[in-house]
Enzyme design. Structure first.
Site, mmCIF file in Angstrom:
data_model
loop_
_atom_site.group_PDB
_atom_site.id
_atom_site.type_symbol
_atom_site.label_atom_id
_atom_site.label_comp_id
_atom_site.label_asym_id
_atom_site.label_seq_id
_atom_site.Cartn_x
_atom_site.Cartn_y
_atom_site.Cartn_z
ATOM 1 N N GLY A 115 0.830 -1.197 0.000
ATOM 2 C CA GLY A 115 0.000 0.000 0.000
ATOM 3 C C GLY A 115 0.859 1.240 0.000
ATOM 4 N N SER A 116 0.235 2.370 -0.250
ATOM 5 C CA SER A 116 0.955 3.632 -0.165
ATOM 6 C C SER A 116 -0.054 4.719 0.149
ATOM 7 C CB SER A 116 1.672 3.932 -1.485
ATOM 8 O OG SER A 116 0.724 4.097 -2.508
ATOM 9 N N GLY A 117 0.460 5.809 0.704
ATOM 10 C CA GLY A 117 -0.424 6.916 1.047
ATOM 11 C C GLY A 117 0.291 8.226 0.812
ATOM 12 N N TYR A 118 -0.220 9.286 1.412
ATOM 13 C CA TYR A 118 0.372 10.607 1.287
ATOM 14 C C TYR A 118 1.846 10.588 1.668
ATOM 15 C CZ TYR A 118 -3.948 13.219 0.608
ATOM 16 O OH TYR A 118 -5.094 13.742 0.084
ATOM 17 N N THR A 119 2.162 9.812 2.693
ATOM 18 C CA THR A 119 3.467 9.913 3.319
ATOM 19 C C THR A 119 4.350 8.698 3.088
ATOM 20 O OG1 THR A 119 2.246 11.013 5.085
ATOM 21 C CG2 THR A 119 4.545 10.502 5.518
ATOM 22 N N LYS A 120 3.728 7.507 3.173
ATOM 23 C CA LYS A 120 4.518 6.294 3.289
ATOM 24 C C LYS A 120 4.238 5.292 2.177
ATOM 25 C CE LYS A 120 2.840 6.835 7.338
ATOM 26 N NZ LYS A 120 2.109 6.475 8.544
ATOM 27 N N VAL A 167 4.481 1.097 1.656
ATOM 28 C CA VAL A 167 4.591 -0.127 2.442
ATOM 29 C C VAL A 167 4.834 -1.303 1.503
ATOM 30 C CG1 VAL A 167 3.489 -1.603 4.161
ATOM 31 C CG2 VAL A 167 3.024 0.847 4.150
ATOM 32 N N LYS A 188 7.897 -0.099 6.107
ATOM 33 C CA LYS A 188 7.363 1.227 5.815
ATOM 34 C C LYS A 188 8.503 2.173 5.525
ATOM 35 C CE LYS A 188 2.928 1.811 8.059
ATOM 36 N NZ LYS A 188 2.098 2.605 8.958
ATOM 37 N N ASP A 231 -6.917 10.992 11.863
ATOM 38 C CA ASP A 231 -7.255 10.541 10.513
ATOM 39 C C ASP A 231 -7.782 9.114 10.648
ATOM 40 O OD1 ASP A 231 -7.543 10.141 7.858
ATOM 41 O OD2 ASP A 231 -5.405 10.106 7.387
HETATM 42 N N1 LIG Z 1 1.798 -3.849 8.206
HETATM 43 C C1 LIG Z 1 1.123 -3.715 7.062
HETATM 44 N N2 LIG Z 1 0.761 -4.798 6.341
HETATM 45 C C2 LIG Z 1 0.078 -4.657 5.181
HETATM 46 N N3 LIG Z 1 -0.279 -3.482 4.665
HETATM 47 C C3 LIG Z 1 0.033 -2.370 5.320
HETATM 48 C C4 LIG Z 1 0.753 -2.421 6.558
HETATM 49 N N4 LIG Z 1 0.916 -1.157 6.988
HETATM 50 C C5 LIG Z 1 0.333 -0.357 6.076
HETATM 51 N N5 LIG Z 1 -0.197 -1.072 5.065
HETATM 52 C C6 LIG Z 1 -0.905 -0.526 3.887
HETATM 53 O O1 LIG Z 1 -0.176 0.578 3.394
HETATM 54 C C7 LIG Z 1 -1.013 1.731 3.302
HETATM 55 C C8 LIG Z 1 -0.202 2.974 3.600
HETATM 56 O O2 LIG Z 1 0.289 2.968 4.923
HETATM 57 P P1 LIG Z 1 0.068 4.202 5.863
HETATM 58 O O3 LIG Z 1 -1.409 4.411 6.068
HETATM 59 O O4 LIG Z 1 0.891 4.051 7.071
HETATM 60 O O5 LIG Z 1 0.659 5.383 4.959
HETATM 61 P P2 LIG Z 1 0.243 6.912 4.903
HETATM 62 O O6 LIG Z 1 1.119 7.545 3.909
HETATM 63 O O7 LIG Z 1 0.200 7.471 6.276
HETATM 64 O O8 LIG Z 1 -1.240 6.798 4.340
HETATM 65 P P3 LIG Z 1 -2.398 7.909 4.419
HETATM 66 O O9 LIG Z 1 -2.133 8.896 3.373
HETATM 67 O O10 LIG Z 1 -3.612 7.054 4.148
HETATM 68 O O11 LIG Z 1 -2.396 8.451 5.813
HETATM 69 C C9 LIG Z 1 -2.138 1.482 4.292
HETATM 70 O O12 LIG Z 1 -3.327 2.087 3.853
HETATM 71 C C10 LIG Z 1 -2.283 -0.017 4.305
HETATM 72 O O13 LIG Z 1 -3.213 -0.442 3.321
#
Ligand SMILES: Nc1ncnc2c1ncn2[C@@H]1O[C@H](COP(=O)(O)OP(=O)(O)OP(=O)(O)O)[C@@H](O)[C@H]1O
Ligand SMILES: *[C@@H]1O[C@H](CO)[C@@H](O)[C@H](O)[C@H]1NC(C)=O
Ligand SMILES: *[C@@H]1O[C@H](CO)[C@@H](O)[C@H](O)[C@H]1NC(C)=O
Ligand SMILES: *[C@@H]1O[C@H](CO)[C@@H](O)[C@H](O)[C@H]1NC(C)=O
Ligand SMILES: *[C@@H]1O[C@H](CO)[C@@H](O)[C@H](O)[C@H]1NC(C)=O
Length: 504
Positions: free
Chosen positions: A147-152, A154, A168, A281
């Site tokens: 997965g991925s999001g605004y910041t991270k 994975v 991450k 969030d």
């Molecule tokens: N331990 C894990 N195992 C499987 N998938 C994971 C795990 N941790 C995170 N993910 C997936 O990775 C995605 C991104 O992780 P995370 O929410 O920490 O990033 P973010 O950049 O903060 O995202 P957002 O923009 O949604 O806040 C998550 O939505 C989730 O689907």
């Protein structure tokens, strides 16, 4: 640290390069691109330098702000001035006073916490023997992006020992990085800035350990001397991103589990070691499941801040379709604001979708009550947890089925140690199996009741398999051609109805 560690670290970095290529992050080209923008724009050299210096100053300010956000999350240590983080350049701004406002009295007098901070910032020294670190990542293989999001970002990786974990990292293509580079034109500084969110997450994962929070397995920090400043990798237990659509099609028992796990998590967060924590969030994508169990994975928006107030009007919770006003306490903080915010978010993002739909008939009034008391914020988290645990208890014990007549089972002939074969199956919804009709039951009696209510059903078998609550999986069938021995199974076949108008 010894040279051995460095060479292993180098190997780990090499592995990262492979990984980066695999997921086409193009880290280095982004870096070069950013550098060109900063140094070779067509402004005059003097003007450019001036602008660069002011941008750099602004970025350093941001870095310090992020750091200050994390310090209070570390448990208090005795503030003697000889902390040994000498190799950090701008270290002076660690405020001692803001810490205490966060924390309750039951804090431990541990000095582990600055060592944790130094660890996250400068290296990967193991805090416990079983923690993973940079060495654990040597020879890892990237499997897929989880997965991925605004910041991270994975990524699922297989470690040398064969274990799968989730890593991450800073999402180089994410909005956080993009905006920062646009604002400050310094990819390296930005990577460090964005990495603070990972650092904060590491600290929070250490502080907020709970069965419904993803397990932190370790972390790896780039060495300040190795040209990798501020880069952080978090090593986590691997889960599966929560698929709401899939969950909506799952049996009620599984949907109830997600809601119950969420309530257990919120109960813990309401009186955590950091105080009452709000998830700012709060969305399904912040959660994953591990073997069906819900776990919070995104903690960088968790906050233990209390809202101060002078009157009730200062304590409002605003949501798109609902506003609430909470009491302002005598000590001038909004009472239960974080807890209530979490409860309403659980109601609007989870309960409304997962809970009422197809709830067992015996529970509809209990579920309605939960929906109303959470949707109206009438119950606190303790009462909400009690209501959920009560349903779980009834469900496990089968007490909600008391109204089923015991005689119902007499319509069936039971054969122990047998399994049906050559089945004519039929489908039902929501079934644990795609092909046939497999449902969870408390007992043969409940299964008989279900079979009687399905016009196609002529037999069912209990296989000995159980769901997470301990209920039995029952397979319902329209007919079968023969029986085969199977030690763990029981087959129940509907007795032929006595012909009508026969002698009485
Ligand atoms: N331990 C894990 N195992 C499987 N998938 C994971 C795990 N941790 C995170 N993910 C997936 O990775 C995605 C991104 O992780 P995370 O929410 O920490 O990033 P973010 O950049 O903060 O995202 P957002 O923009 O949604 O806040 C998550 O939505 C989730 O689907
Ligand atoms: C150089 O600067 C001028 C004016 O500031 C601008 O119009 C032009 O597009 C710039 N050129 C490049 C290559 O950035
Ligand atoms: C909630 O409060 C805001 C600000 O006072 C207001 O604009 C909004 O209309 C209110 N929403 C509801 C649903 O009452
Ligand atoms: C709760 O119940 C009251 C009274 O029946 C009703 O007016 C209200 O809409 C319900 N609220 C929710 C969120 O279900
Ligand atoms: C909630 O339950 C916890 C124990 O689980 C207890 O310490 C706390 O005081 C309770 N809170 C309220 C408001 O009843």
């Amino acid at each position: 640290m010894p040279g051995m560690g460095n060479s292993l670290r180098a190997a780990a970095l090499l592995a990262f390069v492979v990984l980066s290529i695999l997921v086409s992050l193009l880290i280095s080209s982004v870096q070069q691109f950013g550098a060109r923008i900063s140094y070779f724009s067509n402004a005059t050299v003097a003007g450019d330098e001036k602008e660069f210096a002011s941008l750099r100053g602004a970025l350093i300010y941001q870095l310090n702000e992020r750091r200050k956000e994390i310090i209070p999350l570390l448990l208090p240590v005795y503030d003697d001035d000889d902390d040994d983080d000498d190799d950090d350049d701008d270290e002076n701004g660690l405020p001692g006073e803001s810490r205490h406002s966060f924390l309750n009295d039951q804090t431990q007098d541990s000095i582990l916490d600055y060592s944790l901070w130094n660890e996250i910032t400068h290296g990967s020294r193991k805090a416990h023997m079983d923690d993973m670190d940079c060495d654990s990542l040597v020879d890892m293989q990237a499997v897929e992006i989880l997965g991925s999001g605004y910041t991270k970002l994975v990524v699922k990786v297989n470690l040398a020992g064969g274990q799968s974990v989730a890593l991450k990292l800073v999402n180089e293509q994410g909005i956080d990085m993009g905006k920062c580079v646009e604002d400050y034109r310094d990819p390296r500084g930005c990577r460090e800035l964005v990495s603070y969110k990972l650092k904060k997450e590491i600290v929070l994962l250490q502080r907020l350990q709970h069965p419904n929070v993803i397990k932190l397995k370790g972390h790896c920090a780039g060495d300040a001397g190795g040209g990798e400043d501020g880069r952080v990798t978090v090593i986590l237990e691997q889960g599966n991103p929560l698929q709401m659509i899939q969950l909506l099609q799952s049996p009620w028992e599984d949907r109830f589990r997600v809601c119950l796990d969420l309530v257990r998590l919120l109960h813990f967060l309401s009186q955590s070691p950091l105080g009452s924590v709000a998830l700012l969030d709060f969305q399904p994508r912040q959660f994953v499941t591990v073997s069906g169990e819900l776990k919070l994975t995104d903690l960088d928006d968790a906050s233990a801040k209390e809202t101060s107030c002078q009157m009730d009007g200062d304590c409002t919770l605003q949501f798109p379709h609902r506003n609430f006003t909470l009491p302002c306490s005598a000590r001038g903080v909004c009472e239960g604001l974080n807890e209530k915010r979490n409860i309403y978010n659980a109601y609007r993002y989870f309960f409304t979708y997962l809970l009422p739909h197809q709830a067992p008939p015996g529970f509809t009034h209990l579920v309605d009550h939960i929906m109303n008391s959470t949707g109206e914020l009438k119950a606190d988290i303790n009462q909400t947890l009690e209501a959920f645990e009560h349903i779980l208890l009834l469900y496990k014990s089968g007490l909600h089925l008391d109204h089923l007549p015991p005689s119902i089972i007499r319509d069936y002939t039971m054969m122990r140690g047998m399994r049906t074969s050559g089945n004519a199956e039929y489908r039902c919804w929501p079934s644990y199996s795609q092909q046939g009709c497999v449902l969870s039951v408390h007992s043969a009696r409940e299964a008989a009741f279900i079979c009687n209510s399905h016009s196609q059903c002529n037999s069912f078998s209990l296989t000995g398999q159980k769901t997470w609550t301990g209920r039995l999986l029952a397979s319902f069938r329209s007919s079968f051609s023969h029986l085969v021995p199977d030690g763990t199974s029981e087959v129940y076949v509907k007795k032929p109805k006595a012909p009508e108008a026969s002698t009485v």
